[in-house]
Design an enzyme around this catalytic site. Structure first.
Site, PDB file in Angstrom:
ATOM      1  N   GLU A 107       1.761  -0.601  -4.821  1.00 15.66           N
ATOM      2  CA  GLU A 107       0.774   0.392  -5.236  1.00 15.66           C
ATOM      3  C   GLU A 107       1.573   1.677  -5.423  1.00 15.66           C
ATOM      4  O   GLU A 107       1.840   2.396  -4.464  1.00 15.66           O
ATOM      5  CB  GLU A 107      -0.309   0.588  -4.178  1.00 15.66           C
ATOM      6  CG  GLU A 107      -1.403   1.516  -4.693  1.00 15.66           C
ATOM      7  CD  GLU A 107      -2.050   2.394  -3.630  1.00 15.66           C
ATOM      8  OE1 GLU A 107      -3.114   2.953  -3.916  1.00 15.66           O
ATOM      9  OE2 GLU A 107      -1.496   2.545  -2.530  1.00 15.66           O
ATOM     10  N   ASP A 146       0.832  -1.208   0.000  1.00 13.70           N
ATOM     11  CA  ASP A 146       0.000   0.000   0.000  1.00 13.70           C
ATOM     12  C   ASP A 146       0.872   1.266   0.000  1.00 13.70           C
ATOM     13  O   ASP A 146       1.866   1.343   0.734  1.00 13.70           O
ATOM     14  CB  ASP A 146      -0.876  -0.037   1.263  1.00 13.70           C
ATOM     15  CG  ASP A 146      -1.953   1.026   1.266  1.00 13.70           C
ATOM     16  OD1 ASP A 146      -2.790   1.015   0.358  1.00 13.70           O
ATOM     17  OD2 ASP A 146      -1.958   1.871   2.193  1.00 13.70           O
TER      18      ASP A 146
HETATM   19  C1  NOJ Z   1      -4.480   2.910  -0.946  1.00  9.35           C
HETATM   20  C2  NOJ Z   1      -5.611   1.979  -0.694  1.00  9.35           C
HETATM   21  O1  NOJ Z   1      -5.909   1.264  -1.864  1.00  9.35           O
HETATM   22  C3  NOJ Z   1      -6.750   2.844  -0.196  1.00  9.35           C
HETATM   23  O2  NOJ Z   1      -7.957   2.130  -0.166  1.00  9.35           O
HETATM   24  C4  NOJ Z   1      -6.365   3.393   1.144  1.00  9.35           C
HETATM   25  O3  NOJ Z   1      -7.375   4.261   1.609  1.00  9.35           O
HETATM   26  C5  NOJ Z   1      -5.065   4.168   1.069  1.00  9.35           C
HETATM   27  N1  NOJ Z   1      -4.058   3.481   0.308  1.00  9.35           N
HETATM   28  C6  NOJ Z   1      -4.500   4.439   2.439  1.00  9.35           C
HETATM   29  O4  NOJ Z   1      -4.040   3.247   3.013  1.00  9.35           O
END
Ligand code: NOJ
Ligand code: CA
Length: 520
Positions: free
Chosen positions: A252, A187
């Protein structure tokens, strides 16, 4: 899959691991290889699981560690791999580390987070803003210092310059590798390191009262809070932990620029794969889509994870124009992505051509919406329950109501309504996955972009296969390289009769359609 919304086994309205296990045959039937589970760890749920209070356990709302082991065992039995979601940028404010940091400003946990004295005027230390609205700093009245949070105040950012934090995460990675996971979706992988001098971000546009949080975030150039070079060293370190287990790291990663994105791969030494997320945020913008797909594919074809939707964006069918137009465009782009190498992902319900679910204003649950009245960028539309059938609750829950209450989906938009129909979206996605399995050149053969004298017609040849994507609203002719080419997949509806036919030297690619051809 979005764990909260895939399948609820015990009727409390919240998706759980036992529910997922019972629905794995759907994934098997669809033909997927790997499932990425969003966070299921103990969490107070301010950001629906992305605020983790304990990295090495399962939230009681989703089950137990034993349920997780059962899920992994069953996934392996079916030939599916399991990737979990690691959230290293921030913890929950309820995490024991943050609680200790609050309780004892002189203790060892204080430096797990970013604490700073107020600016001269008593305000936050710099101009950074959170992704979900408001400043990225919250004052702790007791100690008189601010702490940093790039998301909610309940999600304090970890301090990755502290070696103790890095040690903690080595142990967390090892814990899950030992439990048999095949990889980690990381993440906010581009957010871990921060500018050591905490410099102000350059302002691109003045903030206005009531601005949507996504627009407010975009009003700054994120030169100092995101995408800092030291991020890459963190992932090189992680490779030493996960490589013995052959587990995969998939970031991500926010950058849209191919060169910046490729840094995270570091020629195979850091993240194995990075998400290229620009297409997941786009509306139907054929030129930009073309440039993005070409640029990223040409730079680092095997390290890219492709997707056009996830639990943070409106569904592709909705963004691309809605109705059958949006669904057709979504399948066309996905088809092309299946020829680009790397790892393509579908988001639950995308295989049904689902548009956004409809959530009444009073039922919104995403903090983007609940904390910013009037904001339009809330993420609930893509987070409504998976539509299995047209019984009450669309087969997601046996309970009275799903955690995120939404308008029921019609039978035609459910698994049950599509599974027997050869012309359904579900069966089109299933055929597409099968074609990718059968023709491995689509995945790893040397790629060559063909010249097409039409700017919106993309064509990529990978030795024995060719994938063409016409992003234009009119049909386009493509001159084929020499060889006997046959059509094996078309994203156009009603294309069944043309599959398997041999092609002439020129093929007409219908408007907003992708084709996959194989040389005989
Ligand atoms: C990316 C995640 O996909 C999202 O859902 C989340 O709110 C943020 N990162 C913070 O962790
Ligand atoms: Ca449940």
């Amino acid at each position: 899959m979005y764990v909260r919304s895939f399948a609820d086994a015990n009727g409390d309205g919240i998706g759980d691991l036992a529910g997922i296990r019972s629905r794995l045959p759907h994934l098997k039937h669809l033909g997927v290889d790997l499932v990425w589970l969003t966070p299921f760890f103990p969490s107070p749920g301010f950001d629906h699981g992305y605020d983790v209070a304990d990295y090495c356990d399962v939230d009681t709302a989703h089950g137990t560690l034993a349920d997780f082991d059962d899920l992994v065992t069953e996934a392996y039995r079916l030939g599916l791999r399991v990737m979990i979601d690691l959230v290293p940028n921030h913890t929950s404010s309820r995490h024991r580390w943050f609680q200790a940091a609050l309780a004892d400003p002189t203790g060892p946990y204080r430096a797990y987070y970013h604490w700073h004295d107020p600016a001269a005027d008593g305000g936050p230390p710099n101009n950074w803003v959170g992704h979900f609205g408001g400043p990225a700093w919250t004052l702790d009245q007791v100690s008189g210092q601010y702490y940093l949070h790039l998301f909610l105040p309940e999600q304090p950012d970890l301090n990755w310059t502290n070696p103790a934090v890095a040690d903690e995460f080595d142990a967390i990675l090892r814990f899950w590798c030992e439990r048999g996971v095949d990889g980690f979706r990381v993440d906010v992988a581009h957010g871990l390191a921060k500018d050591p001098w905490l410099r102000d971000n350059p302002v691109l546009q003045p903030l206005t009262a009531g601005m949507d949080p996504i627009a407010a975030f975009a009003a700054f150039e994120h030169r100092y809070d995101l995408d800092q070079n030291p991020n890459v060293a963190i992932f090189r370190r992680w490779r030493r932990v996960v490589d013995p287990y052959r587990a995969v790291l998939l970031g991500e990663t926010g950058p849209h620029d191919p060169v910046r994105l490729a840094r995270y791969h570091d020629e195979g030494r850091a993240l194995h794969l990075t998400f290229y997320l620009r297409p997941a945020w786009m509306t139907w913008q054929p030129m930009q889509l073309r440039d993005g797909l070409r640029g990223v594919q040409s730079l680092s074809p095997h390290s890219v994870a492709w997707t056009i939707e996830n639990h943070d964006t409106d569904r592709a069918a909705t963004r691309f124009g809605g109705g059958d137009t949006g669904r057709r465009r979504a399948l066309a782009v996905t088809t092309f992505m299946f020829g680009l190498g790397g790892l393509p992902f579908l988001f639950q319900g995308q295989e049904l051509g689902n548009e956004n679910g409809l959530v009444a204003a009073g039922r919104l649950a995403d903090p983007i919406s609940t904390r910013n009245p009037g904001a339009t960028s809330g993420r609930d539309g893509s987070r409504t329950a998976m539509a299995w059938d047209d019984t009450a609750g669309n087969g997601f829950t046996t309970g009275p109501v799903a955690w995120l209450e939404a308008a029921p989906r019609d039978l035609a938009d459910t698994v049950a309504g599509q599974i027997e129909d050869p012309a359904s979206w579900l069966n089109a996605y299933r055929r597409l996955i099968k074609v990718r399995r059968q023709h491995r050149d689509l995945v790893d053969a040397q790629a060559r972009w063909l010249d097409t004298d039409n700017g919106l017609l993309l064509a990529l040849q990978r030795t024995s296969v060719l994938v063409a994507c016409n992003l234009d609203g009119r049909p386009a002719d493509l001159t084929l390289p020499s060889g006997n080419w046959a059509l094996v997949f078309s994203s156009a509806p009603d294309s069944a009769a043309t599959i398997g036919t041999d092609l002439e030297a020129t093929v007409t690619v219908p408007a907003e359609t992708s084709l996959i051809l194989v040389a005989g």
